[in-house]
Design an enzyme around this catalytic site. Structure first.
Site, mmCIF file in Angstrom:
data_model
loop_
_atom_site.group_PDB
_atom_site.id
_atom_site.type_symbol
_atom_site.label_atom_id
_atom_site.label_comp_id
_atom_site.label_asym_id
_atom_site.label_seq_id
_atom_site.Cartn_x
_atom_site.Cartn_y
_atom_site.Cartn_z
ATOM 1 N N GLY A 253 64.970 61.537 5.772
ATOM 2 C CA GLY A 253 66.173 61.671 5.716
ATOM 3 C C GLY A 253 66.785 63.152 5.825
ATOM 4 O O GLY A 253 67.747 63.263 6.259
ATOM 5 N N CYS B 66 77.812 32.937 20.548
ATOM 6 C CA CYS B 66 77.623 33.258 22.021
ATOM 7 C C CYS B 66 77.756 32.357 23.004
ATOM 8 O O CYS B 66 77.343 31.369 22.756
ATOM 9 C CB CYS B 66 76.176 34.068 21.905
ATOM 10 S SG CYS B 66 75.582 34.620 23.726
ATOM 11 N N CYS C 27 75.934 38.108 22.951
ATOM 12 C CA CYS C 27 75.038 38.642 22.147
ATOM 13 C C CYS C 27 75.011 40.162 22.676
ATOM 14 O O CYS C 27 74.972 40.242 23.954
ATOM 15 C CB CYS C 27 73.594 38.240 21.992
ATOM 16 S SG CYS C 27 73.403 36.498 21.210
ATOM 17 N N CYS D 110 69.139 37.404 23.664
ATOM 18 C CA CYS D 110 69.933 36.203 24.139
ATOM 19 C C CYS D 110 69.027 35.309 25.222
ATOM 20 O O CYS D 110 69.142 34.052 25.172
ATOM 21 C CB CYS D 110 71.226 36.835 24.658
ATOM 22 S SG CYS D 110 72.661 35.773 25.183
ATOM 23 N N CYS E 153 74.021 31.684 24.513
ATOM 24 C CA CYS E 153 72.816 31.098 23.862
ATOM 25 C C CYS E 153 73.211 30.272 22.698
ATOM 26 O O CYS E 153 72.552 29.616 22.074
ATOM 27 C CB CYS E 153 71.632 31.926 23.488
ATOM 28 S SG CYS E 153 72.387 33.227 22.246
#
Length: 284
Positions: free
Chosen positions: A37, A247, A271, A277, A250
């Site tokens: 971080g 979607c 997607c 997808c 799909c």
């Protein structure tokens, strides 16, 4: 006596990132992994892309990728986007590595604003392009004060900002780049990934490196590291979700979906991750 040809050179390719620059990026990346971080400064070089178009992520990728790697580059989940295609062609032409669109087969993935839907493995590295690495910039403009706040883990102003957002709107409206605490210590901006992708960083198997070219900063989320979004005890963290949306290609309801306007004015969903997808459709 040297001829004009000798002075001019052979005209062959000289590369876009020299070995000394690669070593500096690698050293910064090692420090970033050792201190999760923490924003590690590095000497960002001039490379043939405009600053703000992924120069930081590109430098990290060039420092890590080798001829034996399989490189996948995506722009908001899409392999065929202009940004993704140009960066992929640039790296492949420079290094000679193989191109890859299948997330499962890629050894190194560079992404702009998305984490792939397919869970990454320990032998894969994710590089994220970062436009603004400093999460405190929204609440404090003085760089010296930002450094003090990080050193003392003083993130009270960020909490106040989220509270004001909650009081004003009834919900926390911040979506992309939601502030997160890494390993209980440093506050980071996970780049403009949607909130949907934030949980994928927590205790992930893979290494994630963040490269900011304009700001000359690199930071990291090592494998098996806690990544916790800032949340209030009585307001749970929620990801983007539209009830009933799926979607149109799909049929997925559990992936990150983006709106696509139709000719008749209606809105459909697809997607964001095109590779995910396609593989979903192949299963049908």
């Amino acid at each position: 006596m040297r001829t004009i040809t000798d002075l001019a050179g052979d005209g062959g390719p000289r590369g876009i990132f020299d070995e000394l620059s690669k070593r500096e990026v690698r050293r910064a990346a090692l420090t970033a992994v050792a201190v999760p971080g923490y924003q590690v400064p590095f000497g960002s070089r001039e490379i043939p892309v405009a600053r703000g178009w992924g120069s930081g992520g590109l430098q990290v990728t060039l420092a890590l990728v080798g001829p034996s790697d399989r490189l996948k580059v995506i722009d908001q989940g899409e392999d065929g986007g202009v940004n993704a295609s140009n960066l992929r062609r640039l790296v492949v032409g420079h290094v000679g590595c193989a191109e890859e669109s299948d997330t499962r087969e890629a050894s190194l993935i560079q992404s702009r604003h998305r984490i792939p839907e397919t869970p990454l493995r320990a032998d894969q590295v994710l590089v994220l392009q970062v436009p603004v690495p400093e999460p405190l910039r929204a609440v404090e403009h003085d760089v010296r004060e930002q450094r003090r706040m990080h050193s003392e883990t003083d993130y009270s102003r960020m909490w106040v900002g989220l509270y004001e957002d909650l009081v004003r709107n009834g919900v926390v409206t911040k979506t992309a780049g939601y502030p997160c605490v890494v390993d209980g210590r440093y506050l980071i901006s996970p780049t403009p990934i949607p909130r949907f992708d934030v949980p994928k960083l927590d205790q992930a198997e893979h290494l994630t490196l963040f490269g900011a070219g304009r700001e000359k900063r690199i930071y990291a989320v090592p494998p098996h590291t806690r990544v916790e979004p800032l949340v209030f005890e009585d307001v749970p963290f929620e990801v983007e979700h539209t009830p009933g949306a799926a979607c149109r290609h799909c049929g997925s309801e559990g992936s990150y979906l983006v709106e696509v306007p139709s000719v008749d004015g209606s809105v459909t969903w697809v997607c964001s991750d095109t590779d995910f997808c396609v593989r979903n459709r192949e299963k049908e």
